[in-house]
Design a protein around this motif. Structure first.
Motif, PDB file in Angstrom:
ATOM      1  N   PRO A  74       0.858  -1.309   0.167  1.00  0.00           N
ATOM      2  CA  PRO A  74      -0.046  -0.205  -0.050  1.00  0.00           C
ATOM      3  C   PRO A  74       0.834   1.214  -0.012  1.00  0.00           C
ATOM      4  O   PRO A  74       0.515   2.275  -0.730  1.00  0.00           O
ATOM      5  N   ASP A  75       2.037   1.202   0.693  1.00  0.00           N
ATOM      6  CA  ASP A  75       2.890   2.355   0.809  1.00  0.00           C
ATOM      7  C   ASP A  75       3.744   2.694  -0.635  1.00  0.00           C
ATOM      8  O   ASP A  75       3.737   3.759  -0.991  1.00  0.00           O
ATOM      9  N   VAL A  76       3.839   1.575  -1.060  1.00  0.00           N
ATOM     10  CA  VAL A  76       4.533   1.830  -2.509  1.00  0.00           C
ATOM     11  C   VAL A  76       3.646   2.329  -3.543  1.00  0.00           C
ATOM     12  O   VAL A  76       3.986   3.388  -4.232  1.00  0.00           O
ATOM     13  N   ILE A  77       2.442   1.600  -3.456  1.00  0.00           N
ATOM     14  CA  ILE A  77       1.361   2.216  -4.406  1.00  0.00           C
ATOM     15  C   ILE A  77       0.859   3.870  -4.355  1.00  0.00           C
ATOM     16  O   ILE A  77       0.840   4.505  -5.230  1.00  0.00           O
ATOM     17  N   GLU A  78       0.779   4.121  -3.049  1.00  0.00           N
ATOM     18  CA  GLU A  78       0.416   5.510  -2.548  1.00  0.00           C
ATOM     19  C   GLU A  78       1.566   6.537  -3.099  1.00  0.00           C
ATOM     20  O   GLU A  78       1.416   7.536  -3.738  1.00  0.00           O
ATOM     21  N   ALA A  79       2.814   6.155  -2.826  1.00  0.00           N
ATOM     22  CA  ALA A  79       3.848   7.025  -3.298  1.00  0.00           C
ATOM     23  C   ALA A  79       3.831   7.164  -4.754  1.00  0.00           C
ATOM     24  O   ALA A  79       4.144   8.214  -5.436  1.00  0.00           O
ATOM     25  N   GLY A  80       3.446   5.988  -5.510  1.00  0.00           N
ATOM     26  CA  GLY A  80       3.309   6.025  -7.016  1.00  0.00           C
ATOM     27  C   GLY A  80       2.325   6.962  -7.597  1.00  0.00           C
ATOM     28  O   GLY A  80       2.639   8.140  -8.263  1.00  0.00           O
ATOM     29  N   LYS A  81       1.073   6.946  -7.071  1.00  0.00           N
ATOM     30  CA  LYS A  81      -0.035   7.963  -7.092  1.00  0.00           C
ATOM     31  C   LYS A  81       0.375   9.305  -7.012  1.00  0.00           C
ATOM     32  O   LYS A  81       0.095  10.151  -7.609  1.00  0.00           O
ATOM     33  N   GLN A  82       1.014   9.552  -5.775  1.00  0.00           N
ATOM     34  CA  GLN A  82       1.439  10.968  -5.445  1.00  0.00           C
ATOM     35  C   GLN A  82       2.348  11.641  -6.291  1.00  0.00           C
ATOM     36  O   GLN A  82       1.966  12.759  -6.722  1.00  0.00           O
ATOM     37  N   ALA A  83       3.106  10.840  -6.755  1.00  0.00           N
ATOM     38  CA  ALA A  83       4.320  11.384  -7.775  1.00  0.00           C
ATOM     39  C   ALA A  83       3.526  11.723  -9.098  1.00  0.00           C
ATOM     40  O   ALA A  83       3.863  12.547  -9.804  1.00  0.00           O
ATOM     41  N   PRO A 290      10.077   7.318 -15.306  1.00  0.00           N
ATOM     42  CA  PRO A 290       9.026   8.471 -14.651  1.00  0.00           C
ATOM     43  C   PRO A 290       9.040   8.543 -13.310  1.00  0.00           C
ATOM     44  O   PRO A 290       9.583   7.804 -12.343  1.00  0.00           O
ATOM     45  N   PRO A 291       8.714   9.664 -12.784  1.00  0.00           N
ATOM     46  CA  PRO A 291       8.514  10.032 -11.428  1.00  0.00           C
ATOM     47  C   PRO A 291       7.835   9.036 -10.637  1.00  0.00           C
ATOM     48  O   PRO A 291       8.118   8.668  -9.466  1.00  0.00           O
ATOM     49  N   SER A 292       6.598   8.359 -11.140  1.00  0.00           N
ATOM     50  CA  SER A 292       5.986   7.342 -10.396  1.00  0.00           C
ATOM     51  C   SER A 292       6.732   6.233 -10.096  1.00  0.00           C
ATOM     52  O   SER A 292       6.774   5.706  -8.803  1.00  0.00           O
ATOM     53  N   VAL A 293       7.767   5.932 -11.070  1.00  0.00           N
ATOM     54  CA  VAL A 293       8.539   4.658 -10.762  1.00  0.00           C
ATOM     55  C   VAL A 293       9.487   4.795  -9.663  1.00  0.00           C
ATOM     56  O   VAL A 293       9.669   3.876  -8.872  1.00  0.00           O
TER      57      VAL A 293
END
Length: 412
Positions: A74-83, A290-293
């Motif tokens: 969940p933390d990894v996915i949230e970081a990608g969405k925010q980026a 990409p920033p999300s990656v």
């Protein structure tokens, strides 16, 4: 002049694809048996790190290299969405132009902290990391001594760099020393090893090999793609586990295995390492991640620093599956479990493909690995375990292998 041009025009057409004819025929013969194309599987939906929908049915994933199961954290996915919200979908540029965002520096700092090293350099893929670092540091007049079973990206990095390439028999310390002994005095030397070799899942005797390399004044590069995250007390790989990480000049790794995203990297303590950002062509002339990656990678790397329980569970999974398959009568790539990769040796490609399809019908996905990518022309069913596989799933997997093995005649 006109006659010469006419002669050129009438020359016989050469099909540049003809070199692939043996492989085309091998694939045609395989598919003619009615087997599903084992190299064209589509995952219609991914439910979790260990389950996907394939061909309309729920399938256990045992061939993804998602060792630590970070793809759905969940933390990894949230970081990608925010980026994505903060920086958009891509950089549209190289790292040395407009392609360095705050996230790229953050993930490189996370890698420095993870490995306790001074420098980290991130590439767009793990393949590019090997291609870039090897081709840049070892050039004309230098020598590269490497294991014959090295990954394709290592071989391609050697070819691109124009150094003399000297291979030695897999994991053979004496053979490696013989090669080093013959290199002319004063020549630059780079020894390339892997922590875990991805085909059979066996590990290298790094401690002994690195000691020999240093005896002959060679620099050492270790590819820890398949060990980073779970081997070693802090997940730094086989070199850490064997107590020789401080003797390694360059560690290559990837984000596409334990980190759960995409990208590659090199970490090093070499005092001149930062010049690589200006001279390494696969870094300079490639658009940055990409920033999300990079946001997902940085978050994942930092979480892997504190993943001791997940590492322990993954080792239990590996031991249980290895014993279960061995007891069922399968021939495995290693006598004892050495990593999260367990390879099951098949009699030949046709029966290996039949076994692969039988497993898919059971609801299990593994990798079918074939020559020439495999050592000694073996056909392998390659299993890569995940820390998110439950104990029940591992028992299910053993049952699926046993039933498919009996149905195809691989085991009695």
């Amino acid at each position: 002049m006109t006659d010469m041009l006419d002669d050129d025009v009438t020359q016989a057409h050469v099909d540049l694809f003809s070199k692939f004819d043996p492989l085309i025929e091998m694939r045609r013969e395989l598919l003619a048996t009615g087997v599903t194309d084992p190299f064209g599987l589509v995952m219609e939906r991914v439910v979790s790190p260990t389950v996907a929908i394939c061909n309309g049915r729920e399938t256990i994933l045992l061939g993804t290299y998602n060792y630590m199961g970070m793809t759905f954290d969940p933390d990894v996915i949230e970081a990608g969405k925010q980026a994505l919200d903060d920086f958009g979908s891509g950089t549209t540029g190289s790292r040395v132009l407009n392609g360095t965002y705050a996230g790229h520096k953050a993930v490189e700092q996370a890698l420095c902290d993870f490995y306790a090293m001074d420098h980290a350099m991130v590439f767009s893929t793990g393949y590019q990391a090997n291609l870039g670092i090897i081709s840049t540091i070892a050039g004309k007049g230098d020598y590269i001594v490497l294991d014959i079973d090295s990954h394709a990206s290592i071989w391609d990095g050697c070819k691109m760099g124009d150094a003399e390439v000297v291979p030695f028999k897999h994991n053979d310390i004496e053979a490696m020393e013989k090669r080093l002994r013959r290199i002319p005095e004063g020549a630059g030397k780079l020894v390339i090893l892997e922590g875990v070799y991805s085909m059979l899942g066996d590990i290298a005797p790094l401690k002994e090999m690195i000691a020999v390399a240093k005896k002959y004044g060679a620099m050492v590069l270790v590819d820890e793609a398949h060990s980073m995250g779970f081997i070693g007390p802090n997940g730094r790989g086989v070199a850490e586990e064997q107590g020789c990480l401080d003797q390694v000049d360059f560690v290559i790794g990837t984000f596409s295995k334990s980190v759960g995203t995409v990208g590659g990297f090199c970490v090093s303590n070499h005092p001149k390492f930062e010049i690589m950002r200006l001279v390494c062509r696969p870094y300079v002339f490639t658009a940055s991640l990409p920033p999300s990656v990079v946001a997902t990678a940085a978050t994942s790397v930092r979480k892997l620093m504190h993943a001791g329980e997940k590492r322990a569970h993954l080792w239990e999974n590996s031991k249980t599956l290895h014993k279960g398959l061995k007891d069922a009568g399968f021939q495995l790539g290693t006598e004892v479990p050495q990593s999260a990769i367990i390879s099951v040796i098949m009699p030949d490609l046709e029966r290996g493909a039949a076994m692969w399809e039988a497993l898919l019908h059971e609801g299990l996905y593994v990798n079918l690995a074939r020559p020439p990518a495999t050592p000694a022309n073996m056909t392998l069913l390659r299993c890569s375990l995940c820390a998110e596989h439950s104990a029940d799933q591992v028992q299910q997997i053993i049952g699926m292998f046993t039933r498919a093995g009996k149905a195809t005649g691989i085991i009695g």
